[in-house]
Design an enzyme around this catalytic site. Structure first.
Site, PDB file in Angstrom:
ATOM      1  N   PRO A   1       0.823  -1.207   0.000  1.00 30.52           N
ATOM      2  CA  PRO A   1       0.000   0.000   0.000  1.00 30.52           C
ATOM      3  C   PRO A   1       0.860   1.261   0.000  1.00 30.52           C
ATOM      4  O   PRO A   1       1.913   1.282   0.643  1.00 30.52           O
ATOM      5  CB  PRO A   1      -0.827  -0.096   1.288  1.00 30.52           C
ATOM      6  CG  PRO A   1      -0.323  -1.260   2.033  1.00 30.52           C
ATOM      7  CD  PRO A   1       0.597  -2.047   1.173  1.00 30.52           C
ATOM      8  N   VAL A   2       0.429   2.281  -0.752  1.00 27.86           N
ATOM      9  CA  VAL A   2       1.245   3.506  -0.847  1.00 27.86           C
ATOM     10  C   VAL A   2       1.025   4.391   0.381  1.00 27.86           C
ATOM     11  O   VAL A   2       0.003   4.285   1.062  1.00 27.86           O
ATOM     12  CB  VAL A   2       0.911   4.329  -2.124  1.00 27.86           C
ATOM     13  CG1 VAL A   2       1.279   3.548  -3.374  1.00 27.86           C
ATOM     14  CG2 VAL A   2      -0.543   4.754  -2.141  1.00 27.86           C
TER      15      VAL A   2
ATOM     16  N   ALA B   1      10.196   3.071  -2.334  1.00 26.46           N
ATOM     17  CA  ALA B   1      11.560   2.530  -2.432  1.00 26.46           C
ATOM     18  C   ALA B   1      11.548   1.160  -3.097  1.00 26.46           C
ATOM     19  O   ALA B   1      12.437   0.827  -3.902  1.00 26.46           O
ATOM     20  CB  ALA B   1      12.189   2.437  -1.042  1.00 26.46           C
ATOM     21  N   ALA B   2      10.522   0.354  -2.804  1.00 27.31           N
ATOM     22  CA  ALA B   2      10.467  -0.997  -3.373  1.00 27.31           C
ATOM     23  C   ALA B   2      10.229  -0.945  -4.880  1.00 27.31           C
ATOM     24  O   ALA B   2      10.865  -1.685  -5.650  1.00 27.31           O
ATOM     25  CB  ALA B   2       9.371  -1.809  -2.686  1.00 27.31           C
TER      26      ALA B   2
ATOM     27  N   ASP C   1      15.266   3.071   4.205  1.00 25.71           N
ATOM     28  CA  ASP C   1      14.292   2.375   3.346  1.00 25.71           C
ATOM     29  C   ASP C   1      14.975   1.698   2.160  1.00 25.71           C
ATOM     30  O   ASP C   1      14.767   0.509   1.901  1.00 25.71           O
ATOM     31  CB  ASP C   1      13.246   3.362   2.805  1.00 25.71           C
ATOM     32  CG  ASP C   1      12.151   3.671   3.811  1.00 25.71           C
ATOM     33  OD1 ASP C   1      12.381   3.443   4.998  1.00 25.71           O
ATOM     34  OD2 ASP C   1      11.084   4.148   3.387  1.00 25.71           O
TER      35      ASP C   1
ATOM     36  N   GLY D   1       3.901   3.858   5.164  1.00 25.20           N
ATOM     37  CA  GLY D   1       5.046   3.509   6.010  1.00 25.20           C
ATOM     38  C   GLY D   1       5.646   2.152   5.703  1.00 25.20           C
ATOM     39  O   GLY D   1       6.494   1.670   6.457  1.00 25.20           O
ATOM     40  N   LEU D   2       5.243   1.537   4.593  1.00 30.51           N
ATOM     41  CA  LEU D   2       5.752   0.196   4.287  1.00 30.51           C
ATOM     42  C   LEU D   2       6.771   0.212   3.145  1.00 30.51           C
ATOM     43  O   LEU D   2       7.117  -0.823   2.595  1.00 30.51           O
ATOM     44  CB  LEU D   2       4.599  -0.772   3.979  1.00 30.51           C
ATOM     45  CG  LEU D   2       3.592  -0.978   5.115  1.00 30.51           C
ATOM     46  CD1 LEU D   2       2.524  -1.993   4.709  1.00 30.51           C
ATOM     47  CD2 LEU D   2       4.266  -1.432   6.409  1.00 30.51           C
ATOM     48  N   GLY D   3       7.233   1.382   2.791  1.00 31.68           N
ATOM     49  CA  GLY D   3       8.341   1.471   1.830  1.00 31.68           C
ATOM     50  C   GLY D   3       7.951   1.215   0.398  1.00 31.68           C
ATOM     51  O   GLY D   3       8.781   0.761  -0.403  1.00 31.68           O
ATOM     52  N   SER D   4       6.697   1.528   0.028  1.00 36.57           N
ATOM     53  CA  SER D   4       6.239   1.195  -1.321  1.00 36.57           C
ATOM     54  C   SER D   4       7.070   1.904  -2.402  1.00 36.57           C
ATOM     55  O   SER D   4       7.465   1.288  -3.401  1.00 36.57           O
ATOM     56  CB  SER D   4       4.748   1.517  -1.441  1.00 36.57           C
ATOM     57  OG  SER D   4       4.499   2.552  -2.298  1.00 36.57           O
TER      58      SER D   4
HETATM   59  O1  PMV Z   1       7.033   6.153   6.193  1.00 37.18           O
HETATM   60  P1  PMV Z   1       8.267   5.661   5.553  1.00 37.18           P
HETATM   61  O2  PMV Z   1       8.274   4.247   5.247  1.00 37.18           O
HETATM   62  O3  PMV Z   1       8.653   6.502   4.371  1.00 37.18           O
HETATM   63  O4  PMV Z   1       9.411   5.819   6.655  1.00 37.18           O
HETATM   64  C1  PMV Z   1      10.261   6.871   6.711  1.00 37.18           C
HETATM   65  C2  PMV Z   1      11.193   6.718   7.865  1.00 37.18           C
HETATM   66  C3  PMV Z   1      11.683   8.059   8.398  1.00 37.18           C
HETATM   67  O5  PMV Z   1      12.630   7.752   9.411  1.00 37.18           O
HETATM   68  C4  PMV Z   1      10.554   8.868   8.999  1.00 37.18           C
HETATM   69  C5  PMV Z   1      12.346   8.881   7.309  1.00 37.18           C
HETATM   70  C6  PMV Z   1      13.673   8.329   6.823  1.00 37.18           C
HETATM   71  O6  PMV Z   1      14.104   8.744   5.758  1.00 37.18           O
HETATM   72  O7  PMV Z   1      14.301   7.512   7.518  1.00 37.18           O
END
Ligand code: PMV
Length: 315
Positions: free
Chosen positions: A96-97, A105-106, A149, A100-103
């Site tokens: 899911p975008v 970057a993946a 990420d 917080g699951l790194g969509s």
């Molecule tokens: O929400 P995400 O998966 O993009 O997590 C970002 C993690 C942070 O520490 C908030 C930002 C980072 O670049 O590390």
């Protein structure tokens, strides 16, 4: 035709503080993948298809901030090829975008891997290069990413990560006991760039307060690594609760996240916290095979939209 995948990720400890050089721990979420397929073009130019986003465009028509086009341009620069052969690149993702699951970057990592293999520049498909190029693309979207990420999705292994100007420090670590996690989605989408920017403004306004908060998170990450290596899940759970409190202090939690974290704790989870940038997205709860069903039910009752179970196996 070449196809490649990259996994989602969860940050277990240290989000936000990791941007300021404190250690953090993240693990891949291998049951959710982004996939990129590169095949010879059926028409002149480079065609980008992302069915999930309803996108089917030619690279020449892409806007400068198009996330998939940015990946192609990044690879083109890295291989120093002003023109590429005619190609079709198809991207899909189960992650899911904006949760917080790194969509992002993946997806980026999968495209880099597939494209590098297709073009016969295999060295760019190595984990180190995939991570480095993904980081460059993350910078376009997120401003000041820590690098955690891209590292975890490129290497697809649990990492203890420290951002350093001289080159990021990355350590694999051992897992002594299986760690059973529930990953629950608030259903609220949130922007990493906005959350990271808000933390930066607060840090600039009150540097001493925020340095102390980041130190608190850093110490938790160090202790959490030791607890994972010792198989001490009770301590690990307590550290998650502590880390969530620091994230609340940073103002990156939300009523929905707090409700799920409290519900998990009341239902017998060993610990729970938000995961990722916060303000929405996902939270994680540490459970045992005995408590998993009760905590899962409590999370749904408290408003979780979807729940995934993820186990970190001993290594
Ligand atoms: O929400 P995400 O998966 O993009 O997590 C970002 C993690 C942070 O520490 C908030 C930002 C980072 O670049 O590390």
């Amino acid at each position: 035709m070449v196809s490649a995948t990259a996994p989602g990720k969860i940050i277990l400890f240290g989000e936000h503080a990791v941007v300021y050089g404190r250690p953090a721990i993240a693990v891949p979420l291998s049951q959710l993948k982004a996939t990129a397929v590169v095949s010879p073009g059926t028409q002149p130019g480079i065609r980008l298809i992302a069915p999930d986003l309803g996108q089917d465009i030619m690279l020449t028509d892409a806007s400068p901030d198009d996330p998939i086009a940015a990946v192609i341009w990044q690879v083109q620069t890295a291989v120093n090829r002003p023109t590429l052969p005619d190609l079709t690149i198809t991207v899909s993702s189960q992650i899911p975008v904006a949760s917080g699951l790194g969509s992002g970057a993946a997806i980026t990592a999968a495209v880099i891997r597939a494209l590098a293999s297709f073009l016969g520049v295999g060295h760019l498909a190595t984990n180190a290069w995939v991570s480095a190029l993904t980081y460059e693309v993350e910078k376009i979207h997120h401003g000041t990413p820590s690098g955690i990420d891209n590292t975890v999705v490129a290497y697809e292994m649990p990492v203890y990560f420290v951002r350093q100007a001289s080159g990021n420090h990355l350590e694999p670590f051992t897992v002594a006991q299986p760690l059973h996690l529930l990953v629950a989605d608030t259903g609220v989408r949130s922007s990493t760039r906005v959350a990271v920017g808000d933390v930066r403004r607060q840090w600039q306004a009150a540097p001493e307060k925020f340095e102390a908060i980041f130190d608190g998170c850093g110490h938790i990450a160090v202790a959490a690594r030791a607890a994972i290596e010792a198989g001490d899940t009770a301590t690990l759970g307590a550290l998650m609760v502590e880390n969530h409190a620091w994230l609340q202090e940073m103002t990156v939690s939300s009523p929905e996240l707090d409700t799920l974290v409290t519900a998990a704790a009341n239902a017998g989870a060993l610990g729970a916290k938000l995961s990722g940038a916060g303000r929405g997205g996902n939270m994680i709860a540490l459970v045992t095979p005995k408590t998993a069903a009760t905590v899962r039910a409590a999370l749904y009752t408290a408003g979780a939209k979807t729940i995934l179970a993820a186990t970190l196996e001993p290594s």
